[in-house]
Design an enzyme around this catalytic site. Structure first.
Site, short mmCIF file in Angstrom:
data_model
loop_
_atom_site.label_atom_id
_atom_site.label_comp_id
_atom_site.label_asym_id
_atom_site.label_seq_id
_atom_site.Cartn_x
_atom_site.Cartn_y
_atom_site.Cartn_z
N ARG A 136 -0.93 -1.00 -8.48
CA ARG A 136 -2.28 -0.74 -8.28
C ARG A 136 -2.44 0.55 -8.44
O ARG A 136 -1.73 1.38 -7.68
CB ARG A 136 -2.78 -1.22 -6.81
CG ARG A 136 -3.98 -0.62 -6.43
CD ARG A 136 -4.12 -0.78 -4.96
NE ARG A 136 -4.27 -2.24 -4.33
CZ ARG A 136 -3.74 -2.20 -3.10
NH1 ARG A 136 -3.53 -1.24 -2.38
NH2 ARG A 136 -3.67 -3.43 -2.77
N ASP A 188 0.92 -1.21 0.13
CA ASP A 188 0.00 -0.13 -0.09
C ASP A 188 0.93 1.41 -0.04
O ASP A 188 2.08 1.27 0.30
CB ASP A 188 -0.71 0.23 1.23
CG ASP A 188 -1.88 -0.90 1.18
OD1 ASP A 188 -2.09 -1.64 0.29
OD2 ASP A 188 -2.64 -1.09 2.33
P1 FDA Z 1 -14.43 8.42 -5.77
O1 FDA Z 1 -13.98 9.39 -4.48
O2 FDA Z 1 -14.51 9.13 -7.10
O3 FDA Z 1 -15.84 8.07 -5.48
C1 FDA Z 1 -16.73 7.37 -6.38
C2 FDA Z 1 -17.91 6.72 -5.71
O4 FDA Z 1 -17.39 5.62 -4.84
C3 FDA Z 1 -18.70 7.66 -4.82
O5 FDA Z 1 -19.54 8.55 -5.15
C4 FDA Z 1 -19.20 6.62 -3.61
O6 FDA Z 1 -20.47 6.17 -4.24
C5 FDA Z 1 -18.27 5.42 -3.61
N1 FDA Z 1 -17.18 5.88 -2.50
C6 FDA Z 1 -15.99 6.03 -2.57
N2 FDA Z 1 -15.49 5.87 -1.37
C7 FDA Z 1 -16.33 5.69 -0.68
C8 FDA Z 1 -16.30 5.70 0.63
N3 FDA Z 1 -15.42 5.74 1.60
N4 FDA Z 1 -17.65 5.23 1.35
C9 FDA Z 1 -18.71 5.01 0.73
N5 FDA Z 1 -18.62 5.18 -0.84
C10 FDA Z 1 -17.65 5.50 -1.31
N6 FDA Z 1 -5.37 4.92 -1.12
C11 FDA Z 1 -3.96 5.13 -0.76
O7 FDA Z 1 -3.75 6.50 -0.46
N7 FDA Z 1 -3.24 4.26 -0.71
C12 FDA Z 1 -3.55 2.91 -1.04
O8 FDA Z 1 -2.52 1.99 -0.86
C13 FDA Z 1 -4.87 2.50 -1.52
N8 FDA Z 1 -5.13 1.35 -1.70
C14 FDA Z 1 -6.42 1.20 -2.09
C15 FDA Z 1 -6.77 -0.10 -2.56
C16 FDA Z 1 -8.00 -0.55 -3.09
C17 FDA Z 1 -8.44 -1.89 -3.64
C18 FDA Z 1 -8.93 0.54 -3.28
C19 FDA Z 1 -10.16 0.70 -4.09
C20 FDA Z 1 -8.67 2.01 -2.90
C21 FDA Z 1 -7.58 2.08 -2.27
N9 FDA Z 1 -6.95 3.43 -1.84
C22 FDA Z 1 -5.94 3.78 -1.20
C23 FDA Z 1 -8.03 4.36 -1.72
C24 FDA Z 1 -8.13 5.36 -2.69
O9 FDA Z 1 -7.04 6.13 -2.85
C25 FDA Z 1 -9.52 6.34 -2.76
O10 FDA Z 1 -9.16 7.24 -1.44
C26 FDA Z 1 -10.70 5.77 -2.69
O11 FDA Z 1 -10.76 4.43 -3.40
C27 FDA Z 1 -11.79 6.52 -3.20
O12 FDA Z 1 -11.77 6.94 -4.42
P2 FDA Z 1 -12.52 6.20 -5.71
O13 FDA Z 1 -11.75 6.49 -6.94
O14 FDA Z 1 -12.65 5.01 -5.19
O15 FDA Z 1 -13.86 6.88 -5.63
#
Ligand code: FDA
Length: 304
Positions: free
Chosen positions: A181, A130
């Site tokens: 990732r 991570d």
């Molecule tokens: P975005 O913020 O664009 O949201 C899209 C939609 O997803 C929202 O409208 C909502 O519906 C849903 N959603 C997103 N987050 C939600 C929440 N917390 N609760 C409820 N609904 C939610 N970060 C990092 O800094 N270091 C790392 O090593 C990792 N590792 C990691 C692994 C995996 C498998 C994932 C999916 C994510 C990470 N992250 C991470 C977290 C990542 O950086 C990020 O903060 C979150 O995934 C939110 O961004 P998105 O692109 O998913 O959605």
């Protein structure tokens, strides 16, 4: 503003101590955390496997207080790898380097990470490293790159699209064949190192994702963003990218509708499954990502 406050609170040890021992904690965390024990987490992996979903286990805990705690974390992951093997589960592990002692000794952290990757390599498994705040980016990528050269295929890096530096990191890692990732990034960063606006982060994410799908080594597209996922699927279809060249990743408990949809359409999906007692910083970052989640927390605390 709310996001900044929650990320600030996520780093406060006094609140962490209080929350992690609070009687309401199990109720609060069950949406995002698989349980307190390895057995709970293995149960979740088994259920996911029945639904054709892969997993990656995160034994919660970061910024440990001593090298002895880092050794305990390493041992907890060795137990997790043994359980994954015994149960024949299609899972990797996800580790944070501050959990393996990076704040105390880079050398000790390197040794702990190598111990895990060597154990993982025995049954063809992988360690996903991570990415934490930008204070750790250089050291994390250095350790991942070193490990990849002796155990290729058994380590995956994480790149955060919100950092300005990420395009050059993605190119550097891809040139070495290191799996990545791709996520957006979950920490509080200054505008000198990270894009401030969500639209800029999303645009950079899509740029890096297209590069990785075309030229990366086994990229994991980690997002719950429906619009970005549509763009990924379109790129995959237009370029006829083979299904074994990439995977999607999401967090346990988030956007189950999208998870089901990807699996139904035959895409490979891996869920990030956290377990353990040290849930507080992880949980607070999930709250910071979505203001509605903070409301849910407030309601549950007031109900006591
Ligand atoms: P975005 O913020 O664009 O949201 C899209 C939609 O997803 C929202 O409208 C909502 O519906 C849903 N959603 C997103 N987050 C939600 C929440 N917390 N609760 C409820 N609904 C939610 N970060 C990092 O800094 N270091 C790392 O090593 C990792 N590792 C990691 C692994 C995996 C498998 C994932 C999916 C994510 C990470 N992250 C991470 C977290 C990542 O950086 C990020 O903060 C979150 O995934 C939110 O961004 P998105 O692109 O998913 O959605």
């Amino acid at each position: 503003m709310l996001r900044r406050s929650l990320l600030y609170l996520s780093e406060q040890p006094w609140l962490r101590r209080w929350m992690e021992h609070s009687p309401v904690s199990r109720k609060l965390t069950s949406r995002f955390v698989a349980g307190r024990t390895l057995a709970n987490a293995i149960g979740v992996l088994q259920r996911l496997s029945d639904e054709n979903i892969l997993g990656t286990l995160d034994h919660l805990g970061e910024n440990v207080n001593s090298l002895a705690d880092a050794t305990d974390s390493t041992n907890a992951y060795l137990e997790a790898l043994a359980a994954i093997e015994q149960n024949g589960l299609p899972a990797t592990i996800s580790v944070k380097l501050t959990q393996l002692g990076l704040n105390f000794s880079e050398q000790a952290c390197r040794a702990n990470l190598r111990t895990l990757a060597e154990r993982a390599s025995v049954n063809g498994c992988r360690v996903e490293v991570d990415m934490e705040s930008s204070a750790y980016t250089d050291r994390t990528l250095r350790l991942v790159t070193e490990l990849h050269s002796s155990l290729p295929g058994h380590v995956r890096a994480v790149i955060q699209a919100y950092l300005h530096r990420s395009e050059s990191d993605v190119r550097m890692l891809s040139a070495r064949g290191i799996p990545i990732r791709l996520c957006k990034g979950a920490y509080q960063e200054s505008i000198s190192v990270a894009f401030a606006r969500k639209a800029e982060v999303d645009a950079n994410y899509v740029r890096l994702m297209k590069f990785l799908l075309a030229e990366g080594a086994e990229p994991a597209i980690a997002t719950h963003n429906a619009s970005i996922l549509r763009k990924a699927v379109r790129t995959i279809q237009e370029q006829n990218i083979a299904p074994d060249r990439y995977e999607f990743q999401m967090l346990y408990g988030i956007r189950r509708d999208l998870q089901r949809e990807l699996v139904r359409r035959g895409f490979r999906l891996r869920l990030y499954v956290p377990y353990g007692d040290a849930w507080y910083p992880y949980f607070m970052r999930r709250l910071a990502e979505r203001p509605g989640n903070a409301l849910f927390l407030a309601k549950n605390l007031l109900r006591r």
